[in-house]
Design an enzyme around this catalytic site. Structure first.
Site, PDB file in Angstrom:
ATOM      1  N   HIS A 131       0.870  -1.181   0.000  1.00  0.00           N
ATOM      2  CA  HIS A 131       0.000   0.000   0.000  1.00  0.00           C
ATOM      3  C   HIS A 131       0.908   1.233   0.000  1.00  0.00           C
ATOM      4  CE1 HIS A 131      -2.755   3.000   1.805  1.00  0.00           C
ATOM      5  NE2 HIS A 131      -3.747   2.207   1.479  1.00  0.00           N
ATOM      6  N   ASP A 208       3.353  -4.086   7.997  1.00  0.00           N
ATOM      7  CA  ASP A 208       2.067  -3.388   7.881  1.00  0.00           C
ATOM      8  C   ASP A 208       0.966  -4.421   8.130  1.00  0.00           C
ATOM      9  OD1 ASP A 208      -0.296  -2.264   7.060  1.00  0.00           O
ATOM     10  OD2 ASP A 208       0.463  -1.504   5.151  1.00  0.00           O
ATOM     11  N   GLN A 211      -4.256  -5.243   7.119  1.00  0.00           N
ATOM     12  CA  GLN A 211      -5.221  -6.225   6.597  1.00  0.00           C
ATOM     13  C   GLN A 211      -5.112  -7.565   7.310  1.00  0.00           C
ATOM     14  OE1 GLN A 211      -7.598  -5.471   4.536  1.00  0.00           O
ATOM     15  NE2 GLN A 211      -6.880  -3.495   3.749  1.00  0.00           N
ATOM     16  N   LYS A 234     -10.526  -0.995  10.075  1.00  0.00           N
ATOM     17  CA  LYS A 234     -10.789  -2.199   9.280  1.00  0.00           C
ATOM     18  C   LYS A 234     -11.126  -3.377  10.189  1.00  0.00           C
ATOM     19  CE  LYS A 234      -7.323  -0.560   5.969  1.00  0.00           C
ATOM     20  NZ  LYS A 234      -8.083   0.017   4.870  1.00  0.00           N
ATOM     21  N   CYS A 372      -4.694   2.198  -3.762  1.00  0.00           N
ATOM     22  CA  CYS A 372      -3.473   2.772  -3.172  1.00  0.00           C
ATOM     23  C   CYS A 372      -2.300   1.810  -3.336  1.00  0.00           C
ATOM     24  CB  CYS A 372      -3.668   3.135  -1.694  1.00  0.00           C
ATOM     25  SG  CYS A 372      -4.961   4.330  -1.437  1.00  0.00           S
TER      26      CYS A 372
HETATM   27  N1  PLP Z   1      -1.777  -0.509   4.549  1.00  0.00           N
HETATM   28  C1  PLP Z   1      -2.711  -1.317   4.021  1.00  0.00           C
HETATM   29  C2  PLP Z   1      -2.316  -2.693   3.594  1.00  0.00           C
HETATM   30  C3  PLP Z   1      -4.023  -0.855   3.866  1.00  0.00           C
HETATM   31  O1  PLP Z   1      -4.936  -1.663   3.317  1.00  0.00           O
HETATM   32  C4  PLP Z   1      -4.346   0.458   4.275  1.00  0.00           C
HETATM   33  C5  PLP Z   1      -5.705   0.991   4.074  1.00  0.00           C
HETATM   34  O2  PLP Z   1      -6.326   0.757   3.058  1.00  0.00           O
HETATM   35  C6  PLP Z   1      -3.342   1.252   4.843  1.00  0.00           C
HETATM   36  C7  PLP Z   1      -2.072   0.738   4.961  1.00  0.00           C
HETATM   37  C8  PLP Z   1      -3.618   2.651   5.287  1.00  0.00           C
HETATM   38  O3  PLP Z   1      -4.443   2.650   6.400  1.00  0.00           O
HETATM   39  P1  PLP Z   1      -4.970   4.050   6.987  1.00  0.00           P
HETATM   40  O4  PLP Z   1      -5.563   4.799   5.835  1.00  0.00           O
HETATM   41  O5  PLP Z   1      -6.010   3.645   7.995  1.00  0.00           O
HETATM   42  O6  PLP Z   1      -3.825   4.746   7.604  1.00  0.00           O
END
Ligand code: PLP
Length: 414
Positions: A131, A208, A211, A234, A372
């Site tokens: 992401h 990260d 998910q 999430k 993203c």
């Molecule tokens: N990393 C992953 C794998 C994600 O799916 C997301 C959100 O879609 C994020 C980071 C970013 O999360 P946030 O927008 O809550 O900071």
């Protein structure tokens, strides 16, 4: 319901759905089918009520007031930290910094841990499937220091090429990062193995977990990473909640990133001193009500139990995948074994966004776009995909409705 006693045959999804008020609404006069859970999850009544009760009965700022309400708000906020610390087996509560989400967590690590260590010619190792929250913060600090961000490759099935990732852990790498679960592919990466290899080479690893935490029990100590970042919205919690877990030695050595109230010991114009972690990294008034909701979200997840959640979600994933294979010209992107319930796909002759717009008119909420994850789209040579991402409150009947709608809108676009 209890994790130990739940089994696929007794998983009472209708009872669970009754706990989520939003799931009973209609969209464009059709029953809502919410398959955008990787984007954000819906919230159970207990979470909504916890936030409501906080504002009705306990609202005050934390850590500043000695009055009753201030004490109640502080106890609720710090109680949420304790609960979250247990939820991911943090070791100590001081190792858990409460943030607005993963994005704030990765930026904190970028500016506070990585930037001071970067020299010209150094590198940060990421992967093609990340992401943007696990790419762009590293690029920003790398640019300032004359360093680079390298990306480990994946294969067509959407699996990380782990041997190549490990081969890229060269001495100039000052931080390695990887997503635990891909938000586009559903791929689950072998984080323990990667952490072991990073440790052998003295390279810190950031995972990260955005998910992963909604779908599987996470034990950050067992994973062996250095940093674990995740988001609350999430996993049934309110938006604007998340956390960064880190090894204690890193938090002690890292300078603060945000400055302001709450994070100081003493402020003087001839030299300010800072609070101990985690408060050193939590400047300003936090999202108190959000974390009250986060505590309720954890209670809810634990009352269902990850064993039941995983069994049900895997059944849904398998069923949805089989049904999608029935659609002529449909290609699933991301076919790693053991993946989480996220299905990205393309349909020949139809733009992802057109399909998503027409599906919305049928009451089906799926996401279309790059999710993203531009580098991943570049790898597959597509500008966008459709993504159906499932949660434990979804049903087989919803998958059937989704398929009926997909076949209908596909005909309309031909
Ligand atoms: N990393 C992953 C794998 C994600 O799916 C997301 C959100 O879609 C994020 C980071 C970013 O999360 P946030 O927008 O809550 O900071």
């Amino acid at each position: 319901m209890n994790a130990q006693t739940s089994s696929p045959t007794v998983f009472d999804v209708q009872r669970i759905r009754a706990d989520f008020p939003l799931l009973s609404r209609t969209v464009h006069d059709k029953p809502l089918v919410y398959f955008d859970n990787a984007n954000t999850s819906q919230k159970p009544r207990t979470v909504i009520e916890a936030v409501d009760a906080h504002y009705r009965r306990h609202n005050a700022n934390v850590s500043r007031a000695v009055h009753q309400l201030g004490e109640e708000a502080t106890a609720a906020y710090e109680g949420a930290r304790d609960k979250l610390a247990r939820f991911i087996n943090a070791g100590t509560r001081e190792q858990l910094i409460l943030t607005s989400g993963t994005t704030q967590a990765t930026n904190l690590v970028a500016y506070s841990y990585v930037m001071p260590r970067l020299q010209p010619g150094d590198a940060i190792l990421s992967t093609v499937m990340e992401h943007h929250a696990n790419i762009v913060p590293w690029q920003l600090v790398a640019q300032r220091r004359g360093a680079t961000v390298k990306a480990a490759p994946i294969n067509e099935r959407g699996e990380l090429l782990v041997e190549q990732y490990i081969a890229m852990l060269t001495p100039e790498v000052k931080l390695a990062c990887v997503t635990h679960v891909s938000n586009v592919l559903g791929t689950v990466n072998p984080v323990r193995e990667i952490a072991r290899e990073c440790r052998k080479r003295g390279i810190a690893l950031l995972v990260d977990g955005s998910q992963a935490v909604p779908h599987r029990p996470v034990d950050v100590q067992a994973l062996g990473c250095d940093f674990y970042a995740f988001t609350g919205h999430k996993m049934l919690a309110p938006t604007g909640t998340g956390a960064l877990w880190a090894r204690r030695e890193h938090l002690e050595a890292m300078p603060p990133f945000f400055g302001g109230g709450e994070m100081i010991r003493e402020v003087r114009f001839d030299g300010t001193t800072f609070a101990a972690p985690p408060h050193k990294f939590e400047a300003g008034t936090p999202n108190i009500a959000g974390f009250v909701g986060m505590a309720a979200a954890i209670d809810y997840i634990e009352s269902v139990g990850f064993a039941a959640i995983q069994t049900w979600e895997q059944q849904l994933l398998q069923y949805a995948t089989e049904r999608l294979h029935e659609v002529p010209g449909l290609r699933i992107i991301g076919e790693a074994a053991g993946k989480e319930p996220v299905i990205s796909f393309l349909v020949d002759g139809a733009q992802a966004t057109d399909l998503a717009t027409l599906l919305d008119l049928e009451g089906i909420a799926v996401r279309s776009g790059h999710h993203c994850a531009h580098p991943l789209m570049q790898f597959y040579g597509v500008p966008a995909t459709l993504r159906a991402s499932l949660a434990f409150y979804n049903t087989r009947e919803e998958i059937d409705s989704f398929l009926d709608a997909l076949l209908k809108v596909r005909r309309m676009l031909r």
